[in-house]
Design an enzyme around this catalytic site. Structure first.
Site, PDB file in Angstrom:
ATOM      1  N   ASP A  10       5.089  -2.428 -30.471  1.00 56.09           N
ATOM      2  CA  ASP A  10       4.089  -2.109 -31.515  1.00 56.09           C
ATOM      3  C   ASP A  10       2.604  -3.020 -31.528  1.00 56.09           C
ATOM      4  O   ASP A  10       2.703  -3.598 -30.949  1.00 56.09           O
ATOM      5  CB  ASP A  10       4.769  -2.004 -32.871  1.00 56.09           C
ATOM      6  N   ASP A  12       0.251  -2.918 -34.815  1.00 59.31           N
ATOM      7  CA  ASP A  12      -0.260  -3.939 -36.006  1.00 59.31           C
ATOM      8  C   ASP A  12       0.889  -4.175 -36.823  1.00 59.31           C
ATOM      9  O   ASP A  12       1.582  -3.845 -37.219  1.00 59.31           O
ATOM     10  CB  ASP A  12      -1.356  -2.720 -37.355  1.00 59.31           C
ATOM     11  N   ASP A 206       7.320  -4.168 -36.087  1.00 58.09           N
ATOM     12  CA  ASP A 206       7.516  -4.894 -37.387  1.00 58.09           C
ATOM     13  C   ASP A 206       8.151  -4.409 -38.613  1.00 58.09           C
ATOM     14  O   ASP A 206       8.283  -4.386 -39.707  1.00 58.09           O
ATOM     15  CB  ASP A 206       6.188  -5.040 -37.888  1.00 58.09           C
TER      16      ASP A 206
END
Length: 257
Positions: A10, A12, A206
């Site tokens: 991932d 951001d 995240d």
């Protein structure tokens, strides 16, 4: 963990937060390159072309090339090619989505499309909503890049592609086929690109609701990095449980070396 060959990363919240790089992200990418591991940047961002995503990462000091980027726009384009149900497409979206579809041989049109493909569109209008709704009601297949309802910015949470999805689905009475995370489709496509079996890969992110759930849905191991959206105490409340939880990318290196 030590047999991990491929990393689906991932962006951001995992490699950077807003306008700031996460300190160990550049070193983590250099470690992947030095140890000859395979990787892809797997993003739900449909607005940018792969070249633009890579350039954005390089500004943070993160080694990146377009060939290592997978967007939901690319997944949508491949899906249309594989279905063989026509290539006429009405698009609600930005440059990244349009370019991926055109490169795949799709014809962009608002007249009798085979598909309505919708992503983030910061020029969204009532007319676009009306056209999409009418075309879907007339039989066009509705594809959406992702279900992300909001985008975090320095101004606060801004409407994401999922917010536009809610409008189109409500107006047309039809739920879309979703291309991006948390659906398994994007992870399956990434592994096909890399040529790596599921048991040798890991999804790193995240967000429990998108990154981790995508890995779970695809049957791939996952690593929740506590550098962004989701926290350790959120795990008990979610359907998608990560395989491992790490405080940082540096901790992940120590687990797989």
């Amino acid at each position: 963990m030590k047999r991990t060959e491929a990393f689906l990363l991932d962006l951001d919240g995992t490699l950077y937060r807003g306008t700031e790089v996460i300190p160990d992200a550049p070193d983590f990418l250099r470690w992947l390159i030095e140890t000859d591991r395979k990787y892809l940047f797997v993003t739900n961002n449909s607005s940018r072309r792969p070249e633009q995503v890579a350039e954005h990462l390089r500004r943070f000091g993160i080694p990146a090339e377009a060939e290592h980027v997978l967007t939901p726009s690319m997944v949508a384009a491949q899906y249309i090619k594989e279905q063989g149900a026509g290539n006429r497409v009405y698009v609600i979206g930005e440059e990244g989505l349009r370019s991926a579809l055109i490169e795949a041989g799709c014809e962009i049109t608002d007249e009798q499309p085979d598909y309505v493909v919708q992503g983030i569109d910061r020029q969204f209008t009532y007319e676009k909503l009306m056209t999409a709704s009418l075309r879907i009601q007339s039989g066009a297949i509705y594809l959406a890049t992702n279900v992300d309802k909001a985008l975090p910015t320095e101004k606060g949470l801004m409407p994401g592609a999922g917010s536009l999805l809610a409008a189109v689905a409500t107006a047309s009475g039809c739920q879309p086929i979703v291309m991006g995370k948390p659906e398994a489709r994007m992870i399956d496509h990434a592994l096909e690109m890399l040529g790596v079996p599921k048991e040798r890969a890991i999804v790193v992110g995240d967000n429990l609701e998108t990154d981790i759930l995508a890995g779970v849905n695809a049957g791939v191991r996952t690593a929740l990095v506590l550098s962004g959206f989701s926290k350790r105490d959120h795990v008990a409340e979610t359907d998608g449980k990560p395989t491992i939880i790490v405080d940082s990318l540096s901790d992940l290196i120590r687990l797989v070396e």
